[in-house]
Design a protein around this motif. Sequence first.
Motif, PDB file in Angstrom:
ATOM      1  N   ARG B 240      27.947  48.350  17.591  1.00  0.00           N
ATOM      2  CA  ARG B 240      28.472  49.047  16.406  1.00  0.00           C
ATOM      3  C   ARG B 240      29.270  48.100  15.524  1.00  0.00           C
ATOM      4  NH1 ARG B 240      31.482  53.846  19.242  1.00  0.00           N
ATOM      5  NH2 ARG B 240      32.762  53.671  17.366  1.00  0.00           N
ATOM      6  N   LEU B 241      30.101  47.255  16.175  1.00  0.00           N
ATOM      7  CA  LEU B 241      30.905  46.314  15.391  1.00  0.00           C
ATOM      8  C   LEU B 241      30.009  45.261  14.739  1.00  0.00           C
ATOM      9  CD1 LEU B 241      34.040  45.706  17.661  1.00  0.00           C
ATOM     10  CD2 LEU B 241      33.578  47.530  16.031  1.00  0.00           C
ATOM     11  N   THR B 242      29.028  44.792  15.501  1.00  0.00           N
ATOM     12  CA  THR B 242      28.102  43.798  14.956  1.00  0.00           C
ATOM     13  C   THR B 242      27.397  44.370  13.738  1.00  0.00           C
ATOM     14  OG1 THR B 242      27.739  43.061  17.216  1.00  0.00           O
ATOM     15  CG2 THR B 242      26.216  42.230  15.563  1.00  0.00           C
ATOM     16  N   ASP B 243      26.916  45.609  13.888  1.00  0.00           N
ATOM     17  CA  ASP B 243      26.184  46.241  12.791  1.00  0.00           C
ATOM     18  C   ASP B 243      27.083  46.426  11.571  1.00  0.00           C
ATOM     19  OD1 ASP B 243      23.975  47.756  11.603  1.00  0.00           O
ATOM     20  OD2 ASP B 243      25.320  49.468  11.843  1.00  0.00           O
ATOM     21  N   THR B 244      28.323  46.856  11.803  1.00  0.00           N
ATOM     22  CA  THR B 244      29.245  47.064  10.678  1.00  0.00           C
ATOM     23  C   THR B 244      29.549  45.745   9.987  1.00  0.00           C
ATOM     24  OG1 THR B 244      30.228  48.958  11.791  1.00  0.00           O
ATOM     25  CG2 THR B 244      31.518  47.963  10.011  1.00  0.00           C
ATOM     26  N   ALA B 245      29.824  44.700  10.787  1.00  0.00           N
ATOM     27  CA  ALA B 245      30.141  43.394  10.192  1.00  0.00           C
ATOM     28  C   ALA B 245      28.950  42.861   9.402  1.00  0.00           C
ATOM     29  CB  ALA B 245      30.522  42.400  11.291  1.00  0.00           C
ATOM     30  N   GLN B 246      27.744  43.073   9.939  1.00  0.00           N
ATOM     31  CA  GLN B 246      26.539  42.538   9.278  1.00  0.00           C
ATOM     32  C   GLN B 246      26.197  43.300   8.006  1.00  0.00           C
ATOM     33  OE1 GLN B 246      23.559  43.047  12.286  1.00  0.00           O
ATOM     34  NE2 GLN B 246      23.559  40.875  12.856  1.00  0.00           N
ATOM     35  N   ASN B 247      26.427  44.615   8.016  1.00  0.00           N
ATOM     36  CA  ASN B 247      25.901  45.435   6.928  1.00  0.00           C
ATOM     37  C   ASN B 247      26.975  46.122   6.096  1.00  0.00           C
ATOM     38  OD1 ASN B 247      23.027  45.002   7.617  1.00  0.00           O
ATOM     39  ND2 ASN B 247      23.609  46.010   9.506  1.00  0.00           N
ATOM     40  N   ALA B 248      27.568  47.225   6.642  1.00  0.00           N
ATOM     41  CA  ALA B 248      28.462  48.040   5.809  1.00  0.00           C
ATOM     42  C   ALA B 248      29.648  47.234   5.283  1.00  0.00           C
ATOM     43  CB  ALA B 248      28.949  49.243   6.624  1.00  0.00           C
ATOM     44  N   LEU B 249      30.356  46.539   6.175  1.00  0.00           N
ATOM     45  CA  LEU B 249      31.550  45.804   5.742  1.00  0.00           C
ATOM     46  C   LEU B 249      31.179  44.675   4.781  1.00  0.00           C
ATOM     47  CD1 LEU B 249      34.587  45.437   5.986  1.00  0.00           C
ATOM     48  CD2 LEU B 249      34.212  44.012   7.997  1.00  0.00           C
ATOM     49  N   MET B 250      30.104  43.980   5.128  1.00  0.00           N
ATOM     50  CA  MET B 250      29.635  42.875   4.289  1.00  0.00           C
ATOM     51  C   MET B 250      29.301  43.383   2.885  1.00  0.00           C
ATOM     52  SD  MET B 250      28.694  39.598   4.763  1.00  0.00           S
ATOM     53  CE  MET B 250      27.375  38.430   4.774  1.00  0.00           C
ATOM     54  N   ASN B 251      28.628  44.523   2.827  1.00  0.00           N
ATOM     55  CA  ASN B 251      28.243  45.063   1.519  1.00  0.00           C
ATOM     56  C   ASN B 251      29.469  45.481   0.713  1.00  0.00           C
ATOM     57  OD1 ASN B 251      25.595  44.667   2.178  1.00  0.00           O
ATOM     58  ND2 ASN B 251      25.217  46.766   2.822  1.00  0.00           N
ATOM     59  N   ILE B 252      30.434  46.098   1.404  1.00  0.00           N
ATOM     60  CA  ILE B 252      31.638  46.559   0.692  1.00  0.00           C
ATOM     61  C   ILE B 252      32.393  45.369   0.103  1.00  0.00           C
ATOM     62  CG2 ILE B 252      33.931  47.583   1.050  1.00  0.00           C
ATOM     63  CD1 ILE B 252      32.532  49.426   3.167  1.00  0.00           C
ATOM     64  N   VAL B 253      32.627  44.353   0.934  1.00  0.00           N
ATOM     65  CA  VAL B 253      33.420  43.230   0.408  1.00  0.00           C
ATOM     66  C   VAL B 253      32.629  42.435  -0.632  1.00  0.00           C
ATOM     67  CG1 VAL B 253      34.992  43.022   2.364  1.00  0.00           C
ATOM     68  CG2 VAL B 253      32.879  41.695   2.366  1.00  0.00           C
ATOM     69  N   THR B 254      31.297  42.450  -0.511  1.00  0.00           N
ATOM     70  CA  THR B 254      30.481  41.755  -1.510  1.00  0.00           C
ATOM     71  C   THR B 254      30.655  42.383  -2.893  1.00  0.00           C
ATOM     72  OG1 THR B 254      28.863  41.089   0.143  1.00  0.00           O
ATOM     73  CG2 THR B 254      28.114  41.094  -2.130  1.00  0.00           C
ATOM     74  N   ILE B 255      30.754  43.703  -2.931  1.00  0.00           N
ATOM     75  CA  ILE B 255      30.964  44.397  -4.213  1.00  0.00           C
ATOM     76  C   ILE B 255      32.286  43.942  -4.831  1.00  0.00           C
ATOM     77  CG2 ILE B 255      31.430  46.643  -5.282  1.00  0.00           C
ATOM     78  CD1 ILE B 255      29.569  47.869  -3.103  1.00  0.00           C
ATOM     79  N   PHE B 256      33.355  43.978  -4.028  1.00  0.00           N
ATOM     80  CA  PHE B 256      34.668  43.598  -4.556  1.00  0.00           C
ATOM     81  C   PHE B 256      34.707  42.123  -4.945  1.00  0.00           C
ATOM     82  CE2 PHE B 256      35.929  47.445  -2.153  1.00  0.00           C
ATOM     83  CZ  PHE B 256      36.501  48.140  -3.210  1.00  0.00           C
ATOM     84  N   LEU B 257      34.071  41.295  -4.133  1.00  0.00           N
ATOM     85  CA  LEU B 257      34.072  39.856  -4.421  1.00  0.00           C
ATOM     86  C   LEU B 257      33.340  39.569  -5.730  1.00  0.00           C
ATOM     87  CD1 LEU B 257      34.886  37.059  -3.264  1.00  0.00           C
ATOM     88  CD2 LEU B 257      32.570  36.870  -2.404  1.00  0.00           C
TER      89      LEU B 257
END
Lengths: 71, 367
Positions: B240-257
């Motif tokens: 679950r953590l791997t998936d979140t780090a790879q996808n959801a979290l990465m996508n969220i911070v990419t938007i802000f960045l």
Amino acid sequence: MAEEVLAPLAGKVLSVAVAVGDAVEEDDELLVLEAMKMETVVYAPADGTVGSITAQVGQQVEEDDPLMTLD
Amino acid sequence: MAFFEQLGILALTPGMVVMWLIGVTLMYLAITKEYEPLLLLPIGFGVLVANLPLTGLMIPGEGLVWRFYHYGVEWEVIPPLIFLGLGAHTDFGPLLSQPRLIFLGAGAQGGVYATFFAAHAFGFTLQESATIGIIGGADGPTTIFLAAQLAPHLLGACAVAAYSYMALVPIIQPPIMRLLTTESERKIRMKKARKVTAREKLLFPVAATIVIVLLVPASAPLIAMFMMGNLFRESKVVERLTDTAQNALMNIVTIFLGVTVGATMTAETFLRGDVIFIFVLGLVAFSVSTACGLLLAKLMNLFTNDKINPLVGAAGVSAVPMAARVAHKMGAEADKKNYLLMFAMGPNVSGVIGTVVAAGIFLRMLG
């Protein structure tokens, strides 16, 4: 003697260009693997006839996994 | 009268309109050419809104996008989170199977250091020179991380240069690769690498963190998160953590960045003569890094029987996995049964580490 065609790298089988019984020449296209979002063609290592095909479209294969045999 | 003073159109400057064109161009490249769309699309839009007058979006302490910038970039939160996701995506197997290829990832940082000295010779400060040099690593988050600390006024230009050159890897690298290698070198088929065990992959992120952070402590924010993401992946117990780090979290911070980087590109900070110079120097940095990786592989071949295809040296710039793909395609052009992809991934991922270490060294010396 049958020659095994092995996966040159890990990836997903995208398509298979030959069928059992097909005659192929060296360097003919046998199948396409997808690795790192890039298509990589696997070519016939020698002249022969496709004896069996173990690779299924959509299957994830590891490096050196058998894909098919050439008689 | 007050109504007219608040009309944005009356506060519009020609520089802002030029920046709109730049923003629209970036969005066009992202949408139609698919050049790094995940980054260039929000960056392009960020450029557009940051150059609309009287919005207050980048007013320190007040503006919405300024808050993203302050808490995300200045506080060093977003680039390390991107690295968490990158670590969760990275397979260090190709590197561990041929550890000697790590030298290529280190050697391909040559352009970073060469451009650092060149930029300083052209009059940039040491801090600005380091930020421009790091573009040669072709690593967006590391460039942003370093720029935010050493030369925030160059952040937008350097980030766009880094992401542009990452997108242009398939165009920039092949001519250099052809120039510096012979047909027979490009045909070199590398010996099959040994199989890497799951235990080695598990131990690597822990051991690498200890070694790298002990040597270059300033690289810790990026290296620690990168390796933690990789530990998630290789442990196989926190899917679950791997998936979140790879996808959801990465996508969220990419938007802000993306939107934040774009919004740093205001007409006053971007439309200056030295910004064009930064793009030129960044291209030099990237080209020299490519050449250094290739030449180091050729040098290593003088001392070994187990030949390295020099093309994989060019993958030592860290643009993952584009640079590895380019090495593979170039190898296949010379010999269609030459499969270099996994060999090139070794220098490619070690190039990421090399760029972070270079940034850490700059921070320690100049921060």
